[in-house]
Design a protein around this motif. Structure first.
Motif, PDB file in Angstrom:
ATOM      1  N   ASP A 343      -7.271   6.609  -8.185  1.00  0.00           N
ATOM      2  CA  ASP A 343      -7.045   7.181  -6.855  1.00  0.00           C
ATOM      3  C   ASP A 343      -5.743   7.986  -6.866  1.00  0.00           C
ATOM      4  O   ASP A 343      -5.119   8.134  -7.927  1.00  0.00           O
ATOM      5  CB  ASP A 343      -6.979   6.051  -5.802  1.00  0.00           C
ATOM      6  N   SER A 344      -5.334   8.474  -5.689  1.00  0.00           N
ATOM      7  CA  SER A 344      -4.138   9.335  -5.661  1.00  0.00           C
ATOM      8  C   SER A 344      -2.872   8.554  -6.026  1.00  0.00           C
ATOM      9  O   SER A 344      -1.923   9.117  -6.575  1.00  0.00           O
ATOM     10  CB  SER A 344      -3.987   9.989  -4.284  1.00  0.00           C
ATOM     11  N   VAL A 345      -2.878   7.249  -5.736  1.00  0.00           N
ATOM     12  CA  VAL A 345      -1.689   6.446  -6.061  1.00  0.00           C
ATOM     13  C   VAL A 345      -1.558   6.295  -7.577  1.00  0.00           C
ATOM     14  O   VAL A 345      -0.484   6.515  -8.150  1.00  0.00           O
ATOM     15  CB  VAL A 345      -1.737   5.059  -5.374  1.00  0.00           C
ATOM     16  N   SER A 346      -2.696   5.971  -8.242  1.00  0.00           N
ATOM     17  CA  SER A 346      -2.592   5.806  -9.701  1.00  0.00           C
ATOM     18  C   SER A 346      -2.307   7.145 -10.363  1.00  0.00           C
ATOM     19  O   SER A 346      -1.549   7.210 -11.331  1.00  0.00           O
ATOM     20  CB  SER A 346      -3.820   5.109 -10.285  1.00  0.00           C
ATOM     21  N   LEU A 347      -2.853   8.256  -9.828  1.00  0.00           N
ATOM     22  CA  LEU A 347      -2.544   9.572 -10.404  1.00  0.00           C
ATOM     23  C   LEU A 347      -1.039   9.851 -10.280  1.00  0.00           C
ATOM     24  O   LEU A 347      -0.398  10.303 -11.233  1.00  0.00           O
ATOM     25  CB  LEU A 347      -3.355  10.681  -9.696  1.00  0.00           C
ATOM     26  N   VAL A 360       3.805  12.868  -4.055  1.00  0.00           N
ATOM     27  CA  VAL A 360       3.440  11.817  -3.097  1.00  0.00           C
ATOM     28  C   VAL A 360       1.913  11.714  -3.038  1.00  0.00           C
ATOM     29  O   VAL A 360       1.236  12.731  -2.853  1.00  0.00           O
ATOM     30  CB  VAL A 360       4.007  12.116  -1.682  1.00  0.00           C
ATOM     31  N   PRO A 361       1.352  10.509  -3.222  1.00  0.00           N
ATOM     32  CA  PRO A 361      -0.107  10.381  -3.172  1.00  0.00           C
ATOM     33  C   PRO A 361      -0.658  10.677  -1.785  1.00  0.00           C
ATOM     34  O   PRO A 361      -0.071  10.275  -0.778  1.00  0.00           O
ATOM     35  CB  PRO A 361      -0.345   8.914  -3.549  1.00  0.00           C
ATOM     36  N   GLY A 362      -1.814  11.346  -1.748  1.00  0.00           N
ATOM     37  CA  GLY A 362      -2.449  11.672  -0.472  1.00  0.00           C
ATOM     38  C   GLY A 362      -2.764  10.437   0.358  1.00  0.00           C
ATOM     39  O   GLY A 362      -2.825  10.504   1.584  1.00  0.00           O
ATOM     40  N   ALA A 363      -2.961   9.283  -0.309  1.00  0.00           N
ATOM     41  CA  ALA A 363      -3.276   8.043   0.407  1.00  0.00           C
ATOM     42  C   ALA A 363      -2.215   7.739   1.467  1.00  0.00           C
ATOM     43  O   ALA A 363      -2.526   7.166   2.513  1.00  0.00           O
ATOM     44  CB  ALA A 363      -3.375   6.887  -0.578  1.00  0.00           C
ATOM     45  N   ALA A 364      -0.978   8.144   1.228  1.00  0.00           N
ATOM     46  CA  ALA A 364       0.097   7.892   2.192  1.00  0.00           C
ATOM     47  C   ALA A 364      -0.156   8.612   3.517  1.00  0.00           C
ATOM     48  O   ALA A 364       0.373   8.232   4.560  1.00  0.00           O
ATOM     49  CB  ALA A 364       1.435   8.357   1.615  1.00  0.00           C
ATOM     50  N   PHE A 365      -0.987   9.665   3.449  1.00  0.00           N
ATOM     51  CA  PHE A 365      -1.275  10.471   4.649  1.00  0.00           C
ATOM     52  C   PHE A 365      -2.731  10.288   5.093  1.00  0.00           C
ATOM     53  O   PHE A 365      -3.243  11.069   5.887  1.00  0.00           O
ATOM     54  CB  PHE A 365      -1.014  11.960   4.356  1.00  0.00           C
ATOM     55  N   GLY A 366      -3.383   9.268   4.522  1.00  0.00           N
ATOM     56  CA  GLY A 366      -4.773   8.985   4.898  1.00  0.00           C
ATOM     57  C   GLY A 366      -5.771   9.907   4.219  1.00  0.00           C
ATOM     58  O   GLY A 366      -6.872  10.096   4.722  1.00  0.00           O
ATOM     59  N   ALA A 367      -5.420  10.511   3.071  1.00  0.00           N
ATOM     60  CA  ALA A 367      -6.334  11.443   2.393  1.00  0.00           C
ATOM     61  C   ALA A 367      -6.201  11.244   0.881  1.00  0.00           C
ATOM     62  O   ALA A 367      -5.398  11.900   0.224  1.00  0.00           O
ATOM     63  CB  ALA A 367      -6.007  12.883   2.787  1.00  0.00           C
ATOM     64  N   ASP A 368      -7.047  10.347   0.352  1.00  0.00           N
ATOM     65  CA  ASP A 368      -6.862   9.896  -1.024  1.00  0.00           C
ATOM     66  C   ASP A 368      -7.240  10.932  -2.087  1.00  0.00           C
ATOM     67  O   ASP A 368      -6.909  10.767  -3.252  1.00  0.00           O
ATOM     68  CB  ASP A 368      -7.666   8.600  -1.230  1.00  0.00           C
ATOM     69  N   ASN A 369      -7.939  11.993  -1.689  1.00  0.00           N
ATOM     70  CA  ASN A 369      -8.347  12.987  -2.697  1.00  0.00           C
ATOM     71  C   ASN A 369      -7.303  14.081  -2.894  1.00  0.00           C
ATOM     72  O   ASN A 369      -7.590  15.139  -3.462  1.00  0.00           O
ATOM     73  CB  ASN A 369      -9.671  13.638  -2.297  1.00  0.00           C
ATOM     74  N   TYR A 370      -6.114  13.831  -2.398  1.00  0.00           N
ATOM     75  CA  TYR A 370      -5.079  14.881  -2.410  1.00  0.00           C
ATOM     76  C   TYR A 370      -3.736  14.332  -2.886  1.00  0.00           C
ATOM     77  O   TYR A 370      -3.505  13.122  -2.935  1.00  0.00           O
ATOM     78  CB  TYR A 370      -4.895  15.451  -0.992  1.00  0.00           C
ATOM     79  N   LEU A 371      -2.834  15.271  -3.218  1.00  0.00           N
ATOM     80  CA  LEU A 371      -1.434  14.939  -3.476  1.00  0.00           C
ATOM     81  C   LEU A 371      -0.605  15.815  -2.547  1.00  0.00           C
ATOM     82  O   LEU A 371      -1.035  16.899  -2.167  1.00  0.00           O
ATOM     83  CB  LEU A 371      -1.043  15.288  -4.914  1.00  0.00           C
ATOM     84  N   ARG A 372       0.595  15.354  -2.212  1.00  0.00           N
ATOM     85  CA  ARG A 372       1.511  16.250  -1.490  1.00  0.00           C
ATOM     86  C   ARG A 372       2.678  16.596  -2.397  1.00  0.00           C
ATOM     87  O   ARG A 372       3.328  15.709  -2.955  1.00  0.00           O
ATOM     88  CB  ARG A 372       2.041  15.612  -0.201  1.00  0.00           C
ATOM     89  N   LEU A 373       2.917  17.897  -2.516  1.00  0.00           N
ATOM     90  CA  LEU A 373       4.085  18.363  -3.272  1.00  0.00           C
ATOM     91  C   LEU A 373       4.960  19.173  -2.337  1.00  0.00           C
ATOM     92  O   LEU A 373       4.476  20.087  -1.648  1.00  0.00           O
ATOM     93  CB  LEU A 373       3.664  19.263  -4.442  1.00  0.00           C
ATOM     94  N   SER A 374       6.217  18.847  -2.300  1.00  0.00           N
ATOM     95  CA  SER A 374       7.154  19.613  -1.476  1.00  0.00           C
ATOM     96  C   SER A 374       7.748  20.720  -2.337  1.00  0.00           C
ATOM     97  O   SER A 374       8.119  20.484  -3.491  1.00  0.00           O
ATOM     98  CB  SER A 374       8.264  18.679  -0.991  1.00  0.00           C
TER      99      SER A 374
END
Ligand SMILES: Cc1ncc(COP(=O)(O)O)c(C=O)c1O
Length: 400
Positions: A343-347, A360-374
């Protein structure tokens, strides 16, 4: 002895472990490229710092009115008129200790046990926890990438029940960077007015917007929706003042008064000289802000292009804020040197361990198929991080 039920409702942050690990790796001298920052990498402009120093030197270091000094409230009213075309009186404005505090206070005075709060997902991490602490229940409405991660009028209408008290909108959005158009906001505002529910409009990224788009505040659309809306804003992101802790809310007088009562018994006033400096921020030259946004724009174009050039990753171009939200669904179930990406956390964990990139794993924002990059980090870091990401994905095995 046990903790309160309220404390038990707050989930530990899924990002905390990764952030702490990245920090430790950096301290140990490991060259980690960090894409986790939730704040501009620019310094607070000098003229704002000067205003704070002058304020301290002149002895403005004591308690102020709990809801903020009148001069700052007046400056906020002028800002709303000039930038958003909304008329507010100072009695309709409260200054708090950062926009996060503003949001917390609103939820505390609006929500009751059993109320429902409609929250489009992906969402900013603190909303669900603040809703739960207020006693209310978050009702998540999953938005689609094809709709630009924006809630549709139909979705909003369907989510409303007799228990709905509040709807939260955040444009420009963290984490997706989406920006709602005037037409989209109009359709949403009609539903809010018809249902008679409150609306929080979190506009903290108002000034970080690209391609000539203009931020529209939903409260500006008509008096009906203005009466139901609490506009949240602050100086943190627009003026690179995250550590100064000044946020503000504008809305109906009774709600602002209730927030002021609550604030007077919790934090009291936001820091006196930071309030003075915020007047200078709001009313001063906008040159440094323009330069910052131009730089973010260049980085956004670059990082989106690089991400889209990696097979298995797709990334829509955000219209605002300083985050990209790439879709990594195709990478799930693959493995890297025997380690499976579940999942996004393990990635995110594998990216940190193996590629030395902190995301940041997308799971933190309720969207596990994504990552957030600032992309609030230097171009040099972005180039290095994207090179690492590219190499990492090339070496993945499995799933076709
Ligand atoms: C969407 C959103 N709202 C509010 C805040 C809080 O801003 P402040 O630092 O002023 O508390 C943040 C900060 O990351 C944010 O991303």
């Amino acid at each position: 002895m046990s903790l309160s039920k309220r404390a038990g409702l707050i989930s530990p942050s899924v990002t905390l472990a990764i952030t702490a690990k990245a920090k430790k790796m950096k301290q140990d001298g490991i060259d980690v490229v960090g894409f986790g920052a939730g704040e501009p990498d620019f310094d607070t402009p000098d003229y704002i710092k000067e205003a704070a120093k002058n304020s301290i030197d002149s002895g403005f270091t004591k308690y102020t009115p709990a809801s903020g000094i009148p001069e700052l409230k007046e400056a906020i009213c002028r800002k709303f008129k000039k930038d958003n075309d909304i008329d507010y009186e100072t009695s309709e404005v409260i200054v708090s200790c950062g926009a996060k505090h503003s949001l917390y206070n609103v939820m505390q005075v609006i929500c009751d046990e059993g109320d429902e709060v409609i929250l489009p997902s992906p969402y900013w991490v603190s909303y669900p926890e603040q809703i739960k602490v207020s006693g209310a229940k978050p009702v998540f409405v999953e938005t689609c990438e094809k709709d630009g991660f924006k809630i549709t009028p139909d979705q909003l209408r369907k989510a409303i029940t007799p228990k709905t008290k509040l709807f939260i909108i955040n444009s420009p959005n963290n984490p997706t960077g989406s920006v709602y158009s005037k037409e989209e906001l109009r359709l949403i505002s009609d539903i809010i007015v018809e249902a008679g529910i409150y609306c929080i409009s979190d506009e903290i990224y108002e000034n970080i917007i690209y391609d000539g788009n203009k931020h529209i505040s939903i409260a500006s659309l008509d008096p009906g929706v203005k009466r139901l809306t609490l506009v949240i804003n602050g100086v943190s992101k627009s003026y690179s003042m995250t550590g100064w802790r000044i946020g503000y809310t504008a809305g109906p007088k009774e709600i602002i008064q209730a927030m002021s009562n609550l604030q007077s018994h919790s934090t009291s006033n936001p820091t006196s000289f930071c309030q003075k400096a915020s007047i200078t921020a709001l009313e001063g030259p906008k040159e440094t802000q323009k330069i910052m946004v131009q730089e973010f724009n260049k980085r956004r174009d670059y990082i989106v292009e690089r991400l889209n050039s990696i097979e298995g990753i797709s990334c829509r171009k955000p219209e605002g804020a300083f985050y990209v939200f790439p879709n990594i669904f195709s990478l799930l179930e693959k493995s890297y040197t025997g380690q499976k990406i579940k999942d996004s956390v393990s990635l995110s964990q594998i990216l940190l361990d193996k590629a030395k990139i902190a995301v940041v794993p997308g799971a933190a924002f309720g969207a596990d198929n994504y990552l957030r990059l600032s992309y609030a980090t230097s171009m040099e870091n972005i180039i290095k991080g994207m090179d690492r990401m590219e190499e990492f994905v090339e070496n993945l095995r499995g799933r076709t």
